[in-house]
Enzyme design. Structure first.
Site, PDB file in Angstrom:
ATOM      1  N   LEU A   1       0.881  -1.163   0.000  1.00 54.18           N
ATOM      2  CA  LEU A   1       0.000   0.000   0.000  1.00 54.18           C
ATOM      3  C   LEU A   1       0.917   1.211   0.000  1.00 54.18           C
ATOM      4  O   LEU A   1       1.928   1.225   0.714  1.00 54.18           O
ATOM      5  CB  LEU A   1      -0.891   0.019   1.251  1.00 54.18           C
ATOM      6  CG  LEU A   1      -1.912  -1.112   1.404  1.00 54.18           C
ATOM      7  CD1 LEU A   1      -2.640  -0.992   2.746  1.00 54.18           C
ATOM      8  CD2 LEU A   1      -2.909  -1.105   0.263  1.00 54.18           C
ATOM      9  N   ASP A   2       0.579   2.234  -0.777  1.00 56.76           N
ATOM     10  CA  ASP A   2       1.476   3.383  -0.841  1.00 56.76           C
ATOM     11  C   ASP A   2       1.411   4.205   0.446  1.00 56.76           C
ATOM     12  O   ASP A   2       0.590   3.948   1.326  1.00 56.76           O
ATOM     13  CB  ASP A   2       1.221   4.230  -2.086  1.00 56.76           C
ATOM     14  CG  ASP A   2      -0.162   4.850  -2.122  1.00 56.76           C
ATOM     15  OD1 ASP A   2      -0.568   5.451  -1.107  1.00 56.76           O
ATOM     16  OD2 ASP A   2      -0.835   4.759  -3.165  1.00 56.76           O
ATOM     17  N   LEU A   3       2.268   5.198   0.541  1.00 53.90           N
ATOM     18  CA  LEU A   3       2.459   5.954   1.777  1.00 53.90           C
ATOM     19  C   LEU A   3       1.147   6.503   2.325  1.00 53.90           C
ATOM     20  O   LEU A   3       0.885   6.429   3.537  1.00 53.90           O
ATOM     21  CB  LEU A   3       3.448   7.102   1.526  1.00 53.90           C
ATOM     22  CG  LEU A   3       3.806   7.979   2.722  1.00 53.90           C
ATOM     23  CD1 LEU A   3       4.616   7.205   3.749  1.00 53.90           C
ATOM     24  CD2 LEU A   3       4.589   9.213   2.254  1.00 53.90           C
TER      25      LEU A   3
END
Length: 249
Positions: free
Chosen positions: A109-111
Protein backbone atom coordinates in the site's frame (compact mmCIF):
# COMPACT_ATOMS: atom_id res chain seq x y z
CA UNK A 1 0.29 -22.87 12.56
CA UNK A 2 1.83 -25.04 9.87
CA UNK A 3 5.47 -25.97 10.38
CA UNK A 4 7.90 -25.03 7.58
CA UNK A 5 8.21 -27.41 4.64
CA UNK A 6 10.99 -30.05 4.90
CA UNK A 7 12.98 -28.63 1.96
CA UNK A 8 13.46 -25.19 0.44
CA UNK A 9 15.82 -23.26 -1.78
CA UNK A 10 18.82 -21.82 0.00
CA UNK A 11 18.06 -18.18 -0.84
CA UNK A 12 14.55 -18.55 0.54
CA UNK A 13 15.91 -20.24 3.67
CA UNK A 14 18.17 -17.24 4.32
CA UNK A 15 15.34 -14.80 3.72
CA UNK A 16 13.02 -16.65 6.13
CA UNK A 17 15.76 -16.60 8.77
CA UNK A 18 15.91 -12.83 8.42
CA UNK A 19 19.43 -12.69 7.02
CA UNK A 20 18.46 -10.56 4.01
CA UNK A 21 15.86 -10.26 1.28
CA UNK A 22 15.89 -13.10 -1.21
CA UNK A 23 17.67 -10.92 -3.79
CA UNK A 24 20.35 -9.90 -1.31
CA UNK A 25 20.58 -13.49 -0.11
CA UNK A 26 21.52 -14.45 -3.68
CA UNK A 27 24.44 -12.03 -3.52
CA UNK A 28 25.54 -13.34 -0.12
CA UNK A 29 25.53 -16.92 -1.36
CA UNK A 30 27.41 -16.06 -4.53
CA UNK A 31 30.04 -14.21 -2.47
CA UNK A 32 30.90 -17.43 -0.59
CA UNK A 33 29.50 -16.27 2.76
CA UNK A 34 27.19 -19.27 3.18
CA UNK A 35 28.05 -22.84 4.12
CA UNK A 36 25.86 -25.92 4.12
CA UNK A 37 27.14 -28.74 6.32
CA UNK A 38 30.52 -27.04 6.45
CA UNK A 39 30.94 -26.59 2.70
CA UNK A 40 30.74 -23.27 0.89
CA UNK A 41 27.74 -23.19 -1.46
CA UNK A 42 27.60 -20.61 -4.24
CA UNK A 43 24.30 -21.60 -5.89
CA UNK A 44 21.26 -19.66 -4.55
CA UNK A 45 18.97 -22.37 -5.89
CA UNK A 46 20.57 -25.15 -3.88
CA UNK A 47 17.86 -27.08 -2.02
CA UNK A 48 18.45 -27.68 1.68
CA UNK A 49 16.76 -30.09 4.05
CA UNK A 50 15.43 -27.86 6.80
CA UNK A 51 15.67 -30.40 9.62
CA UNK A 52 18.85 -32.20 8.49
CA UNK A 53 21.21 -29.64 6.93
CA UNK A 54 23.20 -27.10 8.95
CA UNK A 55 23.27 -23.71 7.25
CA UNK A 56 25.72 -21.01 8.32
CA UNK A 57 26.12 -17.43 7.16
CA UNK A 58 29.41 -15.76 8.05
CA UNK A 59 29.93 -18.27 10.81
CA UNK A 60 26.45 -17.98 12.38
CA UNK A 61 24.26 -21.08 12.39
CA UNK A 62 20.77 -20.22 11.10
CA UNK A 63 17.51 -21.59 12.44
CA UNK A 64 14.05 -21.16 10.95
CA UNK A 65 11.12 -20.02 13.09
CA UNK A 66 9.16 -23.08 14.21
CA UNK A 67 5.86 -22.03 12.64
CA UNK A 68 4.59 -19.61 10.06
CA UNK A 69 2.86 -16.43 11.18
CA UNK A 70 0.03 -14.50 9.57
CA UNK A 71 -0.63 -10.91 10.67
CA UNK A 72 -3.36 -8.48 9.60
CA UNK A 73 -2.51 -4.81 10.10
CA UNK A 74 -4.73 -1.74 9.73
CA UNK A 75 -2.09 0.45 8.09
CA UNK A 76 -2.26 4.16 8.93
CA UNK A 77 -1.37 6.92 6.49
CA UNK A 78 2.24 8.07 6.57
CA UNK A 79 3.83 4.64 6.95
CA UNK A 80 5.92 3.00 4.24
CA UNK A 81 5.44 -0.68 3.44
CA UNK A 82 9.11 -1.59 3.61
CA UNK A 83 11.55 -2.95 6.16
CA UNK A 84 13.81 0.13 6.24
CA UNK A 85 13.88 3.56 4.64
CA UNK A 86 17.08 5.50 3.79
CA UNK A 87 15.30 8.74 4.75
CA UNK A 88 14.33 7.26 8.13
CA UNK A 89 10.59 7.66 7.57
CA UNK A 90 8.21 5.47 9.61
CA UNK A 91 7.49 1.99 8.26
CA UNK A 92 4.77 -0.54 9.07
CA UNK A 93 7.39 -2.60 10.90
CA UNK A 94 7.57 0.13 13.53
CA UNK A 95 4.00 -0.90 14.43
CA UNK A 96 4.69 -4.64 14.55
CA UNK A 97 7.04 -5.80 17.34
CA UNK A 98 8.40 -9.33 17.58
CA UNK A 99 7.67 -10.49 14.05
CA UNK A 100 9.60 -13.42 12.63
CA UNK A 101 12.64 -12.10 10.74
CA UNK A 102 11.31 -13.41 7.43
CA UNK A 103 7.78 -12.02 7.72
CA UNK A 104 7.03 -9.64 4.86
CA UNK A 105 4.01 -7.79 3.44
CA UNK A 106 1.82 -9.52 0.86
CA UNK A 107 1.76 -6.74 -1.70
CA UNK A 108 2.02 -3.03 -1.00
CA UNK A 109 0.00 0.00 0.00
CA UNK A 110 1.48 3.38 -0.84
CA UNK A 111 2.46 5.95 1.78
CA UNK A 112 -0.90 7.73 1.93
CA UNK A 113 -3.16 4.69 1.46
CA UNK A 114 -4.62 3.18 4.62
CA UNK A 115 -6.29 -0.11 5.41
CA UNK A 116 -5.77 -3.83 5.32
CA UNK A 117 -2.25 -5.17 4.94
CA UNK A 118 -1.44 -8.86 5.33
CA UNK A 119 2.05 -9.96 6.38
CA UNK A 120 3.42 -13.51 6.53
CA UNK A 121 6.56 -15.61 6.26
CA UNK A 122 4.62 -18.30 4.41
CA UNK A 123 6.13 -17.64 1.01
CA UNK A 124 3.98 -20.13 -0.90
CA UNK A 125 0.76 -18.55 0.34
CA UNK A 126 1.99 -14.99 -0.17
CA UNK A 127 3.07 -15.75 -3.73
CA UNK A 128 -0.25 -17.29 -4.69
CA UNK A 129 -2.30 -14.50 -3.12
CA UNK A 130 -0.50 -12.06 -5.43
CA UNK A 131 -0.47 -14.21 -8.57
CA UNK A 132 -3.01 -13.08 -11.22
CA UNK A 133 -4.02 -16.70 -11.85
CA UNK A 134 -5.87 -16.87 -8.53
CA UNK A 135 -7.95 -13.68 -9.09
CA UNK A 136 -7.85 -12.51 -5.46
CA UNK A 137 -10.30 -9.71 -4.68
CA UNK A 138 -9.04 -6.42 -3.26
CA UNK A 139 -11.76 -3.98 -2.25
CA UNK A 140 -11.13 -0.27 -1.65
CA UNK A 141 -13.09 2.71 -0.43
CA UNK A 142 -12.07 5.90 -2.23
CA UNK A 143 -13.02 9.52 -1.61
CA UNK A 144 -12.66 11.31 -4.93
CA UNK A 145 -12.95 14.84 -6.24
CA UNK A 146 -15.85 15.52 -8.58
CA UNK A 147 -19.28 14.07 -9.18
CA UNK A 148 -18.70 10.70 -10.92
CA UNK A 149 -20.86 9.97 -13.95
CA UNK A 150 -21.86 6.40 -14.69
CA UNK A 151 -20.48 6.53 -18.23
CA UNK A 152 -17.03 7.28 -16.83
CA UNK A 153 -17.32 4.54 -14.22
CA UNK A 154 -18.39 2.16 -17.00
CA UNK A 155 -14.92 2.63 -18.48
CA UNK A 156 -13.49 1.14 -15.29
CA UNK A 157 -16.05 -1.66 -15.35
CA UNK A 158 -14.95 -2.55 -18.87
CA UNK A 159 -11.21 -2.21 -18.19
CA UNK A 160 -9.20 0.90 -18.92
CA UNK A 161 -5.86 1.48 -20.62
CA UNK A 162 -3.06 2.65 -18.30
CA UNK A 163 0.58 3.30 -19.06
CA UNK A 164 1.48 -0.30 -18.20
CA UNK A 165 -1.37 -1.87 -20.16
CA UNK A 166 -5.13 -2.38 -19.88
CA UNK A 167 -6.69 -3.25 -16.54
CA UNK A 168 -9.09 -6.10 -15.93
CA UNK A 169 -12.73 -5.10 -15.42
CA UNK A 170 -13.36 -3.56 -12.00
CA UNK A 171 -16.47 -3.50 -9.84
CA UNK A 172 -17.26 0.09 -8.88
CA UNK A 173 -20.24 1.92 -7.46
CA UNK A 174 -20.99 5.29 -5.88
CA UNK A 175 -21.85 4.97 -2.19
CA UNK A 176 -22.32 8.65 -1.37
CA UNK A 177 -22.14 12.08 -3.00
CA UNK A 178 -21.83 15.49 -1.39
CA UNK A 179 -20.70 18.99 -2.26
CA UNK A 180 -19.66 22.27 -0.74
CA UNK A 181 -19.74 25.03 -3.31
CA UNK A 182 -17.43 24.02 -6.14
CA UNK A 183 -15.90 21.24 -4.09
CA UNK A 184 -17.86 18.15 -5.10
CA UNK A 185 -16.88 14.84 -3.55
CA UNK A 186 -17.99 11.22 -3.78
CA UNK A 187 -17.28 8.01 -1.91
CA UNK A 188 -16.76 5.00 -4.15
CA UNK A 189 -16.50 1.27 -3.49
CA UNK A 190 -14.10 -0.33 -5.96
CA UNK A 191 -12.97 -3.96 -6.27
CA UNK A 192 -10.04 -5.11 -8.42
CA UNK A 193 -8.18 -8.39 -8.84
CA UNK A 194 -4.77 -7.01 -9.79
CA UNK A 195 -1.99 -5.38 -7.81
CA UNK A 196 -0.10 -2.86 -9.91
CA UNK A 197 1.66 0.10 -8.36
CA UNK A 198 -0.81 2.83 -7.33
CA UNK A 199 -3.36 1.15 -9.59
CA UNK A 200 -6.59 2.42 -8.03
CA UNK A 201 -5.31 5.99 -7.92
CA UNK A 202 -4.23 5.81 -11.56
CA UNK A 203 -7.53 4.28 -12.68
CA UNK A 204 -9.62 6.96 -11.03
CA UNK A 205 -7.37 9.76 -12.24
CA UNK A 206 -7.69 8.39 -15.79
CA UNK A 207 -11.47 8.89 -15.72
CA UNK A 208 -11.23 12.35 -14.19
CA UNK A 209 -11.79 11.72 -10.49
CA UNK A 210 -8.54 12.07 -8.53
CA UNK A 211 -8.35 10.27 -5.21
CA UNK A 212 -8.29 12.35 -2.06
CA UNK A 213 -8.41 9.42 0.39
CA UNK A 214 -7.98 5.69 -0.20
CA UNK A 215 -8.51 2.73 2.15
CA UNK A 216 -8.26 -0.98 1.41
CA UNK A 217 -11.16 -2.53 3.30
CA UNK A 218 -10.94 -6.13 2.13
CA UNK A 219 -8.29 -8.52 0.80
CA UNK A 220 -8.91 -12.18 -0.08
CA UNK A 221 -12.05 -12.19 2.03
CA UNK A 222 -10.32 -10.70 5.09
CA UNK A 223 -11.73 -7.46 6.49
CA UNK A 224 -10.53 -4.89 9.03
CA UNK A 225 -13.34 -5.58 11.50
CA UNK A 226 -12.93 -3.52 14.69
CA UNK A 227 -9.24 -2.74 14.13
CA UNK A 228 -8.44 0.97 14.12
CA UNK A 229 -5.48 2.47 12.28
CA UNK A 230 -2.22 1.19 13.74
CA UNK A 231 -3.73 -1.93 15.32
CA UNK A 232 -3.06 -5.51 14.18
CA UNK A 233 -4.08 -9.06 14.96
CA UNK A 234 -2.97 -12.57 14.04
CA UNK A 235 -5.14 -14.64 11.75
CA UNK A 236 -7.06 -17.53 13.24
CA UNK A 237 -6.30 -21.10 12.10
CA UNK A 238 -9.65 -21.13 10.30
CA UNK A 239 -8.79 -17.98 8.36
CA UNK A 240 -5.44 -19.46 7.32
CA UNK A 241 -7.10 -22.69 6.16
CA UNK A 242 -9.61 -20.70 4.11
CA UNK A 243 -6.90 -18.61 2.45
CA UNK A 244 -4.93 -21.72 1.56
CA UNK A 245 -7.98 -23.45 0.16
CA UNK A 246 -8.73 -20.39 -1.97
CA UNK A 247 -5.33 -20.66 -3.69
CA UNK A 248 -5.13 -24.45 -3.85
CA UNK A 249 -2.67 -25.12 -1.02
Amino acid sequence: MNAPEPQMRLNRFLARCGVASRRHSDALIQSGAVRVNGEVVAEPGRVVAVSADQVECRGRVLTLPGQYEYVLLHKPAGYLVTRTDPRDRPTVFDLLPDLHPGTVPVGRLDLDTTGLLLLTDDGALGHRLLHPRFVIAKRYEAIVSGDPHEDQLDRLRAGIALGDGPTAPAQVQVEERWSSGWHKRARLSLCIHEGRKRQVRRMLRAVGYPVRQLTRVEFAGLTLGPLVAGQYRRLSPGEVRRLKAEVGL
